[in-house]
Design a protein around this motif. Structure first.
Motif, PDB file in Angstrom:
ATOM      1  N   SER A   1       1.022  -1.125   0.067  1.00  0.00           N
ATOM      2  CA  SER A   1      -0.106   0.031   0.063  1.00  0.00           C
ATOM      3  C   SER A   1       0.876   1.261   0.129  1.00  0.00           C
ATOM      4  O   SER A   1       2.169   1.222   0.450  1.00  0.00           O
ATOM      5  CB  SER A   1      -0.848   0.000   1.247  1.00  0.00           C
ATOM      6  N   TYR A   2       0.275   2.263  -0.358  1.00  0.00           N
ATOM      7  CA  TYR A   2       0.779   3.514  -0.351  1.00  0.00           C
ATOM      8  C   TYR A   2       0.019   4.638   0.150  1.00  0.00           C
ATOM      9  O   TYR A   2      -1.239   4.697  -0.638  1.00  0.00           O
ATOM     10  CB  TYR A   2       1.395   3.928  -1.669  1.00  0.00           C
TER      11      TYR A   2
ATOM     12  N   VAL B   1       1.920   3.848   7.511  1.00  0.00           N
ATOM     13  CA  VAL B   1       1.009   2.779   7.041  1.00  0.00           C
ATOM     14  C   VAL B   1       1.139   2.323   5.742  1.00  0.00           C
ATOM     15  O   VAL B   1       0.262   1.555   5.385  1.00  0.00           O
ATOM     16  CB  VAL B   1      -0.344   3.537   7.217  1.00  0.00           C
ATOM     17  N   GLY B   2       2.090   2.830   4.894  1.00  0.00           N
ATOM     18  CA  GLY B   2       2.108   2.270   3.574  1.00  0.00           C
ATOM     19  C   GLY B   2       3.383   1.296   3.792  1.00  0.00           C
ATOM     20  O   GLY B   2       3.679   0.948   4.728  1.00  0.00           O
ATOM     21  N   ASP B   3       3.472   0.588   2.430  1.00  0.00           N
ATOM     22  CA  ASP B   3       4.218  -0.898   2.408  1.00  0.00           C
ATOM     23  C   ASP B   3       4.998  -0.832   0.997  1.00  0.00           C
ATOM     24  O   ASP B   3       5.455  -1.782   0.843  1.00  0.00           O
ATOM     25  CB  ASP B   3       3.441  -1.945   2.498  1.00  0.00           C
ATOM     26  N   VAL B   4       5.207   0.283   0.530  1.00  0.00           N
ATOM     27  CA  VAL B   4       6.138   0.534  -0.534  1.00  0.00           C
ATOM     28  C   VAL B   4       7.729   0.622  -0.107  1.00  0.00           C
ATOM     29  O   VAL B   4       7.933   1.865   0.415  1.00  0.00           O
ATOM     30  CB  VAL B   4       5.721   1.473  -1.672  1.00  0.00           C
ATOM     31  N   LYS B   5       8.405  -0.284  -0.316  1.00  0.00           N
ATOM     32  CA  LYS B   5       9.812   0.008   0.452  1.00  0.00           C
ATOM     33  C   LYS B   5      10.532   1.166  -0.225  1.00  0.00           C
ATOM     34  O   LYS B   5      11.244   1.671   0.545  1.00  0.00           O
ATOM     35  CB  LYS B   5      10.482  -1.293   0.184  1.00  0.00           C
TER      36      LYS B   5
ATOM     37  N   ILE C   1      -5.952  -1.876  17.959  1.00  0.00           N
ATOM     38  CA  ILE C   1      -5.611  -1.365  16.763  1.00  0.00           C
ATOM     39  C   ILE C   1      -6.872  -0.290  16.713  1.00  0.00           C
ATOM     40  O   ILE C   1      -8.044  -0.353  16.891  1.00  0.00           O
ATOM     41  CB  ILE C   1      -6.159  -2.418  15.747  1.00  0.00           C
ATOM     42  N   SER C   2      -6.428   0.785  16.281  1.00  0.00           N
ATOM     43  CA  SER C   2      -7.303   1.919  16.111  1.00  0.00           C
ATOM     44  C   SER C   2      -8.057   1.802  14.820  1.00  0.00           C
ATOM     45  O   SER C   2      -9.346   2.050  14.631  1.00  0.00           O
ATOM     46  CB  SER C   2      -6.606   3.361  16.030  1.00  0.00           C
ATOM     47  N   ALA C   3      -7.548   1.581  13.752  1.00  0.00           N
ATOM     48  CA  ALA C   3      -8.066   1.419  12.218  1.00  0.00           C
ATOM     49  C   ALA C   3      -7.342   0.871  11.110  1.00  0.00           C
ATOM     50  O   ALA C   3      -6.206   0.415  11.723  1.00  0.00           O
ATOM     51  CB  ALA C   3      -8.039   3.097  11.766  1.00  0.00           C
ATOM     52  N   PHE C   4      -7.973   0.287  10.427  1.00  0.00           N
ATOM     53  CA  PHE C   4      -7.616  -0.264   9.134  1.00  0.00           C
ATOM     54  C   PHE C   4      -7.696   0.640   7.871  1.00  0.00           C
ATOM     55  O   PHE C   4      -9.011   1.078   7.846  1.00  0.00           O
ATOM     56  CB  PHE C   4      -8.302  -1.668   9.046  1.00  0.00           C
ATOM     57  N   ILE C   5      -6.856   0.851   7.064  1.00  0.00           N
ATOM     58  CA  ILE C   5      -6.565   1.641   6.243  1.00  0.00           C
ATOM     59  C   ILE C   5      -6.504   1.049   4.785  1.00  0.00           C
ATOM     60  O   ILE C   5      -5.415  -0.003   4.809  1.00  0.00           O
ATOM     61  CB  ILE C   5      -5.590   2.751   6.335  1.00  0.00           C
ATOM     62  N   ILE C   6      -7.472   1.416   4.005  1.00  0.00           N
ATOM     63  CA  ILE C   6      -7.221   0.738   2.581  1.00  0.00           C
ATOM     64  C   ILE C   6      -7.321   1.873   1.461  1.00  0.00           C
ATOM     65  O   ILE C   6      -7.839   2.698   1.506  1.00  0.00           O
ATOM     66  CB  ILE C   6      -8.194  -0.343   2.365  1.00  0.00           C
ATOM     67  N   GLU C   7      -6.611   1.360   0.308  1.00  0.00           N
ATOM     68  CA  GLU C   7      -7.086   2.095  -1.020  1.00  0.00           C
ATOM     69  C   GLU C   7      -8.020   1.356  -1.728  1.00  0.00           C
ATOM     70  O   GLU C   7      -7.787   0.164  -2.072  1.00  0.00           O
ATOM     71  CB  GLU C   7      -5.853   2.319  -1.823  1.00  0.00           C
TER      72      GLU C   7
ATOM     73  N   CYS D   1      -2.493   2.472  -6.351  1.00  0.00           N
ATOM     74  CA  CYS D   1      -2.148   3.180  -7.481  1.00  0.00           C
ATOM     75  C   CYS D   1      -0.668   3.113  -7.443  1.00  0.00           C
ATOM     76  O   CYS D   1      -0.037   2.657  -8.499  1.00  0.00           O
ATOM     77  CB  CYS D   1      -2.719   4.530  -7.362  1.00  0.00           C
ATOM     78  N   SER D   2       0.101   3.811  -6.376  1.00  0.00           N
ATOM     79  CA  SER D   2       1.534   3.891  -6.426  1.00  0.00           C
ATOM     80  C   SER D   2       2.278   2.319  -6.049  1.00  0.00           C
ATOM     81  O   SER D   2       3.351   2.240  -6.328  1.00  0.00           O
ATOM     82  CB  SER D   2       1.871   4.740  -5.211  1.00  0.00           C
ATOM     83  N   GLY D   3       1.195   1.369  -5.754  1.00  0.00           N
ATOM     84  CA  GLY D   3       1.741   0.132  -5.629  1.00  0.00           C
ATOM     85  C   GLY D   3       1.516  -0.701  -6.956  1.00  0.00           C
ATOM     86  O   GLY D   3       1.288  -1.940  -7.012  1.00  0.00           O
ATOM     87  N   GLY D   4       2.031  -0.133  -8.007  1.00  0.00           N
ATOM     88  CA  GLY D   4       2.039  -0.721  -9.216  1.00  0.00           C
ATOM     89  C   GLY D   4       0.621  -0.979  -9.931  1.00  0.00           C
ATOM     90  O   GLY D   4       0.530  -1.820 -10.770  1.00  0.00           O
ATOM     91  N   MET D   5      -0.467  -0.173  -9.544  1.00  0.00           N
ATOM     92  CA  MET D   5      -1.658  -0.407 -10.015  1.00  0.00           C
ATOM     93  C   MET D   5      -2.288  -1.612  -9.677  1.00  0.00           C
ATOM     94  O   MET D   5      -3.064  -2.083 -10.685  1.00  0.00           O
ATOM     95  CB  MET D   5      -1.882   0.158 -11.391  1.00  0.00           C
ATOM     96  N   ASN D   6      -1.946  -2.255  -8.729  1.00  0.00           N
ATOM     97  CA  ASN D   6      -2.490  -3.480  -8.165  1.00  0.00           C
ATOM     98  C   ASN D   6      -4.239  -3.322  -7.959  1.00  0.00           C
ATOM     99  O   ASN D   6      -4.478  -2.305  -7.377  1.00  0.00           O
ATOM    100  CB  ASN D   6      -1.918  -4.180  -6.946  1.00  0.00           C
ATOM    101  N   MET D   7      -4.908  -4.373  -8.732  1.00  0.00           N
ATOM    102  CA  MET D   7      -6.327  -3.934  -8.359  1.00  0.00           C
ATOM    103  C   MET D   7      -6.780  -5.355  -7.810  1.00  0.00           C
ATOM    104  O   MET D   7      -6.357  -6.403  -8.212  1.00  0.00           O
ATOM    105  CB  MET D   7      -6.763  -3.857  -9.723  1.00  0.00           C
ATOM    106  N   TYR D   8      -7.919  -5.039  -7.146  1.00  0.00           N
ATOM    107  CA  TYR D   8      -8.645  -6.282  -6.400  1.00  0.00           C
ATOM    108  C   TYR D   8     -10.094  -6.165  -6.436  1.00  0.00           C
ATOM    109  O   TYR D   8     -10.553  -5.105  -6.603  1.00  0.00           O
ATOM    110  CB  TYR D   8      -8.012  -6.583  -4.893  1.00  0.00           C
ATOM    111  N   HIS D   9     -10.617  -7.376  -5.961  1.00  0.00           N
ATOM    112  CA  HIS D   9     -12.232  -7.403  -6.168  1.00  0.00           C
ATOM    113  C   HIS D   9     -13.114  -6.607  -5.149  1.00  0.00           C
ATOM    114  O   HIS D   9     -12.487  -6.533  -4.031  1.00  0.00           O
ATOM    115  CB  HIS D   9     -12.632  -8.707  -6.210  1.00  0.00           C
TER     116      HIS D   9
END
Length: 434
Positions: free
Chosen positions: A146-147, A157-161, A206-212, A217-225
């Motif tokens: 994620s980004y 909270v992102g995960d793009v190294k 845990i306070s929150a779960f954050i998603i795109e 988008c910045s994670g290589g335009m990975n898409m999911y259902h």
């Protein structure tokens, strides 16, 4: 104006974002003189199709006459006012309109200056909500790959190294959960099972779960259902964890609906918006949240539960006028409906990429499409080679590593879509000749 002098003065004084400045020893930076519609014009009379919406912000073209007019009108009345203790008509109108079109339950707007700042607001607001209720919840959960921005909280909270790794020592401690690997329901269910395991072990912290939603988008335009969003909402409800929807990049019609969460018929606890909010004109972001969250901060002053977060230019009237003009265009010109023809054309043009030997995958969601290439050696700089090739053909493409993507302004014509995608095709073919 002399292009060479502009470039020299730029490189003498300016440090550009997300750039290894040494690259400009061999790759000329391009001074832009003007923009009109989908095109940007340089000082050498070249024009370029803005295939990336100038970092995903532009919706209705450069120098849009209607937005120009509305910003000019506002400029003659009020340019800015402190937003603590004061308000103004453009932001009141904008807030009413955003709450009317947002997913249900989102009835309060808190404004900031940019996308990363909106993420900081949502994270802090979620944490303080729980603290105001007597709970200490220091953890946030986000998706792998994620980004969410490059300020410290957003970076955590992102995960793009590429963005995060060097700053690990000073970041918040967060938890990453597997992201669905593709757009299948099976992948969504598997990833939701992993999220539930985390909640079972640590939900009280845990306070929150954050998603795109739908597209990293910045994670290589990975898409999911969309099913994953529905399952995540149910899990957050079950375990008492906030759901933050980062719609900064995917909001305002990019996925084919006004907001990506609509594909799952889900309403988050917080939704962050920026980028397309002002049509690409001025910095503005907003966090929409619920009455329940708002009420947790509403008290007598001596209880010290107020949300003490501010930006000098919060709620700037010029930016709000641009945002209202952007919403006017959506309402008056049936943009989402008209985009369906362009979405279908993008889908048909994607088919030609399947036959290329160096293409691994193609994917699309609404007005966003991506072509994933073979992984090349790091020193090959595949993204730079495609960027340079496309520029010579009058198209701005800015691949994310080995992922060539398309995210044009909505004013792009069908003919211009064909040109943009054909140039990308040629650029990818050209790699095999190097």
């Amino acid at each position: 104006m002399n292009t060479k002098m502009l470039i020299e003065d730029d490189l003498k004084h300016i440090w550009h974002p997300c750039t290894q400045m040494k690259d400009h020893e061999t790759l000329p930076i391009i001074p832009i003189k003007s923009g009109k519609g989908v095109y940007l014009h340089d000082f050498e009379d070249n024009r370029y199709i803005d295939g990336v919406s100038s970092w995903w912000v532009n919706l209705f073209g450069h120098c849009n006459p209607y937005i120009n007019q509305k910003v000019k009108e506002q400029l003659e009345t009020l340019e800015h006012v402190i937003f603590a203790g004061f308000t103004h008509e453009p932001i009141i109108r904008l807030s009413k309109r955003l709450c009317a079109i947002a997913p249900k339950r989102l009835v309060k707007c808190f404004y900031a200056d940019n996308g990363s700042s909106a993420i900081e607001v949502a994270l802090k607001m979620s944490f303080q909500y729980h603290k105001n209720r007597g709970e200490k919840r220091p953890f946030f959960v986000s998706l792998e790959n994620s980004y969410h921005g490059e300020t410290i909280g957003a970076l955590a909270v992102g995960d793009v190294k590429l963005y995060k790794e060097v700053f690990e020592d000073i970041l918040l401690q967060t938890i990453q959960t597997p992201v669905p690997k593709d757009q299948t329901q099976e992948s969504a269910i598997k990833a939701a099972d992993a999220l539930e395991q985390i909640f079972k072990e640590k939900a009280a912290q845990i306070s929150a779960f954050i998603i795109e939603p739908l597209i990293q988008c910045s994670g290589g335009m990975n898409m999911y259902h969309p099913l994953y969003i529905s399952l995540a909402r149910k899990l957050c409800d079950e375990y008492g964890v906030h759901l933050i929807a980062d719609e900064i990049a995917v909001g305002f019609g990019r996925t084919g609906k006004m907001f990506a969460c609509e594909h799952a018929n889900v309403s988050p606890d917080f939704m962050t918006l920026s980028k397309g909010l002002t049509g690409g004109y001025l910095p503005l972001s907003v966090v929409l949240t619920t009455q329940k969250v708002y009420d947790a901060f509403y008290c007598d002053y001596a209880e010290f539960k107020a949300f003490l977060h501010s930006h000098s230019y919060t709620g700037n009237p010029l930016a709000c006028s641009a945002a209202n003009a952007t919403l006017d265009i959506f309402e008056n010109e049936s943009i989402l409906e008209k985009n369906q023809e362009k979405i279908a054309l993008i889908a048909s043009k994607l088919e030609q990429f399947k036959i290329l030997p160096n293409v691994q995958k193609i994917r699309q969601m609404g007005m966003i499409a991506a072509v994933e290439l073979d992984v090349y050696p790091i020193d090959f700089r595949v993204n730079l080679k495609i960027f340079e090739y496309a520029l010579k053909k009058g198209v701005i493409l800015r691949p994310l590593g080995n992922v060539v993507y398309f995210m044009p302004p909505y004013v792009i014509t069908c003919k211009e879509i064909e040109t943009m995608m054909d140039v990308a095709y040629e650029a990818i073919v050209s790699l095999n000749r190097l």
